[in-house]
Structure formats: structure tokens, C-alpha cells
Design a protein around this motif. Sequence first.
Motif, PDB file in Angstrom:
ATOM      1  N   VAL A 121       0.176  -1.044  -0.040  1.00 45.04           N
ATOM      2  CA  VAL A 121      -0.394  -0.171   0.017  1.00 45.04           C
ATOM      3  C   VAL A 121       0.449   1.322  -0.312  1.00 45.04           C
ATOM      4  O   VAL A 121       0.644   2.444  -0.645  1.00 45.04           O
ATOM      5  CB  VAL A 121      -0.859   0.185   0.986  1.00 45.04           C
ATOM      6  CG1 VAL A 121      -1.520   1.626   1.426  1.00 45.04           C
ATOM      7  CG2 VAL A 121      -1.840  -1.305   1.263  1.00 45.04           C
ATOM      8  N   ALA A 122       1.632   1.511   0.761  1.00 43.04           N
ATOM      9  CA  ALA A 122       2.508   2.004   0.820  1.00 43.04           C
ATOM     10  C   ALA A 122       4.013   2.590  -0.476  1.00 43.04           C
ATOM     11  O   ALA A 122       3.739   3.587  -0.856  1.00 43.04           O
ATOM     12  CB  ALA A 122       3.462   2.116   1.855  1.00 43.04           C
ATOM     13  N   LEU A 123       3.879   1.630  -1.030  1.00 46.84           N
ATOM     14  CA  LEU A 123       4.896   1.420  -2.282  1.00 46.84           C
ATOM     15  C   LEU A 123       3.692   1.917  -3.176  1.00 46.84           C
ATOM     16  O   LEU A 123       4.108   2.611  -3.691  1.00 46.84           O
ATOM     17  CB  LEU A 123       5.357   0.107  -2.662  1.00 46.84           C
ATOM     18  CG  LEU A 123       6.590  -0.207  -1.842  1.00 46.84           C
ATOM     19  CD1 LEU A 123       6.891  -0.991  -2.104  1.00 46.84           C
ATOM     20  CD2 LEU A 123       7.831   0.936  -1.911  1.00 46.84           C
ATOM     21  N   TRP A 124       2.324   1.947  -3.618  1.00 44.86           N
ATOM     22  CA  TRP A 124       1.562   1.679  -4.419  1.00 44.86           C
ATOM     23  C   TRP A 124       1.148   3.223  -4.129  1.00 44.86           C
ATOM     24  O   TRP A 124       0.843   3.804  -5.186  1.00 44.86           O
ATOM     25  CB  TRP A 124       0.210   1.174  -3.717  1.00 44.86           C
ATOM     26  CG  TRP A 124      -0.951   1.677  -4.582  1.00 44.86           C
ATOM     27  CD1 TRP A 124      -1.015   1.395  -6.016  1.00 44.86           C
ATOM     28  CD2 TRP A 124      -2.032   2.436  -4.521  1.00 44.86           C
ATOM     29  NE1 TRP A 124      -2.475   1.432  -6.893  1.00 44.86           N
ATOM     30  CE2 TRP A 124      -3.005   2.469  -5.543  1.00 44.86           C
ATOM     31  CE3 TRP A 124      -1.980   2.929  -3.632  1.00 44.86           C
ATOM     32  CZ2 TRP A 124      -4.325   2.971  -5.953  1.00 44.86           C
ATOM     33  CZ3 TRP A 124      -3.915   3.865  -3.509  1.00 44.86           C
ATOM     34  CH2 TRP A 124      -4.184   3.576  -4.367  1.00 44.86           C
ATOM     35  N   THR A 125       1.253   3.986  -2.882  1.00 39.86           N
ATOM     36  CA  THR A 125       0.323   5.431  -2.932  1.00 39.86           C
ATOM     37  C   THR A 125       1.886   6.132  -3.259  1.00 39.86           C
ATOM     38  O   THR A 125       1.901   7.400  -3.662  1.00 39.86           O
ATOM     39  CB  THR A 125       0.539   5.686  -1.507  1.00 39.86           C
ATOM     40  OG1 THR A 125      -1.132   4.415  -0.747  1.00 39.86           O
ATOM     41  CG2 THR A 125      -0.493   7.493  -1.338  1.00 39.86           C
ATOM     42  N   ARG A 126       3.129   6.368  -2.974  1.00 41.11           N
ATOM     43  CA  ARG A 126       3.916   6.841  -3.443  1.00 41.11           C
ATOM     44  C   ARG A 126       4.615   6.767  -5.081  1.00 41.11           C
ATOM     45  O   ARG A 126       4.881   8.130  -5.296  1.00 41.11           O
ATOM     46  CB  ARG A 126       5.511   5.822  -3.057  1.00 41.11           C
ATOM     47  CG  ARG A 126       5.855   6.295  -1.315  1.00 41.11           C
ATOM     48  CD  ARG A 126       6.909   5.606  -0.989  1.00 41.11           C
ATOM     49  NE  ARG A 126       6.767   5.859   0.234  1.00 41.11           N
ATOM     50  CZ  ARG A 126       7.520   5.927   1.252  1.00 41.11           C
ATOM     51  NH1 ARG A 126       9.134   5.519   0.928  1.00 41.11           N
ATOM     52  NH2 ARG A 126       7.692   6.310   3.311  1.00 41.11           N
ATOM     53  N   GLN A 143      -8.502   6.075  -1.759  1.00 43.72           N
ATOM     54  CA  GLN A 143      -8.313   5.045  -0.398  1.00 43.72           C
ATOM     55  C   GLN A 143      -7.897   5.889   0.423  1.00 43.72           C
ATOM     56  O   GLN A 143      -8.354   5.481   2.483  1.00 43.72           O
ATOM     57  CB  GLN A 143      -6.753   4.588  -1.222  1.00 43.72           C
ATOM     58  CG  GLN A 143      -6.372   3.125   0.168  1.00 43.72           C
ATOM     59  CD  GLN A 143      -7.550   2.670   0.419  1.00 43.72           C
ATOM     60  OE1 GLN A 143      -8.254   2.431  -0.369  1.00 43.72           O
ATOM     61  NE2 GLN A 143      -7.730   2.557   1.934  1.00 43.72           N
ATOM     62  N   GLY A 144      -7.187   7.234   0.569  1.00 41.43           N
ATOM     63  CA  GLY A 144      -6.943   7.461   1.525  1.00 41.43           C
ATOM     64  C   GLY A 144      -8.590   8.853   2.695  1.00 41.43           C
ATOM     65  O   GLY A 144      -8.292   8.421   4.081  1.00 41.43           O
ATOM     66  N   ILE A 150      -8.594   5.213  10.541  1.00 39.59           N
ATOM     67  CA  ILE A 150      -6.928   5.146  11.057  1.00 39.59           C
ATOM     68  C   ILE A 150      -6.889   5.892  12.013  1.00 39.59           C
ATOM     69  O   ILE A 150      -5.735   5.537  13.270  1.00 39.59           O
ATOM     70  CB  ILE A 150      -5.920   4.874   9.449  1.00 39.59           C
ATOM     71  CG1 ILE A 150      -6.322   3.247   9.063  1.00 39.59           C
ATOM     72  CG2 ILE A 150      -5.009   4.150  10.201  1.00 39.59           C
ATOM     73  CD1 ILE A 150      -5.787   3.243   8.137  1.00 39.59           C
ATOM     74  N   CYS A 151      -6.726   7.201  11.468  1.00 45.21           N
ATOM     75  CA  CYS A 151      -6.228   8.340  12.213  1.00 45.21           C
ATOM     76  C   CYS A 151      -6.857   8.571  13.466  1.00 45.21           C
ATOM     77  O   CYS A 151      -6.573   8.892  14.397  1.00 45.21           O
ATOM     78  CB  CYS A 151      -6.627   9.354  11.682  1.00 45.21           C
ATOM     79  SG  CYS A 151      -6.015   9.678  10.121  1.00 45.21           S
ATOM     80  N   LEU A 152      -8.442   8.379  13.195  1.00 45.47           N
ATOM     81  CA  LEU A 152      -9.074   8.248  15.091  1.00 45.47           C
ATOM     82  C   LEU A 152      -8.492   7.232  15.264  1.00 45.47           C
ATOM     83  O   LEU A 152      -8.577   7.323  17.008  1.00 45.47           O
ATOM     84  CB  LEU A 152     -10.290   7.194  15.175  1.00 45.47           C
ATOM     85  CG  LEU A 152     -11.324   7.473  15.748  1.00 45.47           C
ATOM     86  CD1 LEU A 152     -11.644   8.829  16.523  1.00 45.47           C
ATOM     87  CD2 LEU A 152     -12.809   7.090  15.350  1.00 45.47           C
ATOM     88  N   PHE A 153      -8.245   6.311  15.065  1.00 45.13           N
ATOM     89  CA  PHE A 153      -7.719   5.125  16.135  1.00 45.13           C
ATOM     90  C   PHE A 153      -6.242   5.582  16.538  1.00 45.13           C
ATOM     91  O   PHE A 153      -5.406   4.895  17.815  1.00 45.13           O
ATOM     92  CB  PHE A 153      -7.953   3.885  15.198  1.00 45.13           C
ATOM     93  CG  PHE A 153      -8.908   3.384  14.773  1.00 45.13           C
ATOM     94  CD1 PHE A 153      -9.925   3.786  15.677  1.00 45.13           C
ATOM     95  CD2 PHE A 153      -9.423   2.036  13.843  1.00 45.13           C
ATOM     96  CE1 PHE A 153     -11.364   3.055  14.924  1.00 45.13           C
ATOM     97  CE2 PHE A 153      -9.885   1.674  14.495  1.00 45.13           C
ATOM     98  CZ  PHE A 153     -11.279   1.915  14.620  1.00 45.13           C
ATOM     99  N   GLN A 154      -5.136   6.091  16.479  1.00 40.58           N
ATOM    100  CA  GLN A 154      -4.313   6.728  16.665  1.00 40.58           C
ATOM    101  C   GLN A 154      -4.541   8.111  17.935  1.00 40.58           C
ATOM    102  O   GLN A 154      -3.745   7.928  18.748  1.00 40.58           O
ATOM    103  CB  GLN A 154      -3.851   7.056  15.890  1.00 40.58           C
ATOM    104  CG  GLN A 154      -3.147   6.947  14.756  1.00 40.58           C
ATOM    105  CD  GLN A 154      -1.773   5.355  14.548  1.00 40.58           C
ATOM    106  OE1 GLN A 154      -1.402   5.458  15.081  1.00 40.58           O
ATOM    107  NE2 GLN A 154      -3.042   4.563  13.971  1.00 40.58           N
TER     108      GLN A 154
END
Length: 289
Positions: A121-126, A143-144, A150-154
Amino acid sequence: MDLALWEQGDRSRPTVLLVHGYPDTHAVWDEVAERLAARHHVVRYDVRGAGASSRPAGRGGYAFGRLMADMRAVLDAAAPGRRVHLVGHDWGSIQSWEAVCTMAERFASFTSISGPCLDHVALWTRRGLARPTPSSLRRVAGQGVRSWYICLFQLPVLPELLWRAGLSRVFTRALEIGEGVPARDGHPARTLPRDGASGVGLYRANMVRLRRPRGRRTDVPTQVIVPTRDLFVSPHLVGGLPEHVPDLSIRPVAAGHWVPRSRPDAVARWVAGHVARVEDGPRAARSAG
């Protein structure tokens, strides 16, 4: 750590290990397991933090290294000395990608459902941002939006409070309305408030991988079942996978995220077919020899 484990079917048959995601338990696989058990040895377990398994405290207890140790323990207990056919959904698939990329010798095949490899996922996004086009930017942004939680869970404390304050009822209702998946005995589990609160550790411990991706490749024969109506995982994330997975099959299905519940016949059929292809390969080669 104590891990609750379930087995169905004949141990002499090919072993299929079904790994559930968040915030589910092994019971999300009930319909699929029932269909597979007639011709396979089916193994399931509640991952750490869920159902009847132990719930470690702190984010470190949910890191990939701990998850891999759990999976190895399950393999050693349920299928010692055998390569198994791995199937993962959601976080069960995310951790299964880690497994087939780091201990491939334990697996005969892999079926991924709605849970991509975080490194991929990280490589696909980059890649999408490095050479931006209107299409690539839409896909990355899409996808964002899907990953807002995910941000909420941090955040500290708040997600746990929400789960214990009644988010489980909202989750159950959302499954019924948005996915067409009615509640039934076992799913969602009665432990859902605790499972949701504990399982946020998966996100806190492992999402750092998106910032520092590692090279991940596997030669394990892999099929990816892609629900085209998934509200959390974009179908476009399969782009670029052939670079990392030489033996790859893609299976689109018109369904939402919880496809093991909404389309168990299709999931079981594809898993059984993938297992048969891999199992028949060596037999066909011996016959030809």
C-alpha cells in the motif's frame, strides 16, 4: 498468551487456516468453514485481543512480530510439519501478507480478502504521487477517504471509550444496512465492545509501516478476492501486485467488505479451487514423470 483455536474436518485432508480481521472473531468464517470442512481440514483461531483469546495491554502486544509468533504457534499445534493453505480477511489478511512474505515455507497457498500488505500500500501510494495524473490522484485520494478511521484509532483513549459507549450497536446496524449482513449467533460477537477496544492496538502498533515500507515479495501462489463495493479497501490497491507476487490470481466480486458473510458460497468455491490447483500441481507432475 492463550489462543482459542477451532478445528473442523479430517486432519488427513489439506489444511486451510482462516484468519479473521478487526473487529471480528473466528465466527465471521462460520459459513465459509462449514462449506470447506467436507473436503478440508479447517482451522480457525481468535487472534490476540479478540473473542476467547488473551488481550495484551499496550500497543507493543499487537505488533507484527507478536502476530507472527501466534500464527506459528497455531500452525505447530494444528498442522505440525505441514504446509497449510492460508486465507485472511481484513486484518487477518494484512497479517497473512506479512506471514507469506517472511515465512513462506509454512504455506502452500494464500487467499487475501480485503486486507492488503501495508508495505505494498505504501509503495502503491508513493508511486501514484511520484508521477501524478488525474487518475492516480483520484485513486490515492479515494483510498485516503476510505481509511479515515485509521487516524481516529491513533488517538489515545477515545476509540476505546467509543467502543464501550455503544459503537458496537452502530457497527452491527451498519453491517445490516450497508452490507446486507444480518446479525446472527456468533457474529457480531458478544465480546465486540472489548474486541473493538483491544483491537485498536493493531493500528497503533503497525501503521508505522506505511511511513517506512519494507521490500515484500512472496512466491506463495496467491489469489486476491476483490470486493468491488468495499467501503474500506480500494479495488485499485491490486495495481502493481504482480511485481511482488509472481503467481497471482485476481477474483473480483460484486460485494462489500464483509464478503465472507455476504458471499460465503463464492468465497468457499474460490478457496477450494485455489487449494485444488496447488495440491493437484505436484500430483500432476508426478503422474507426468
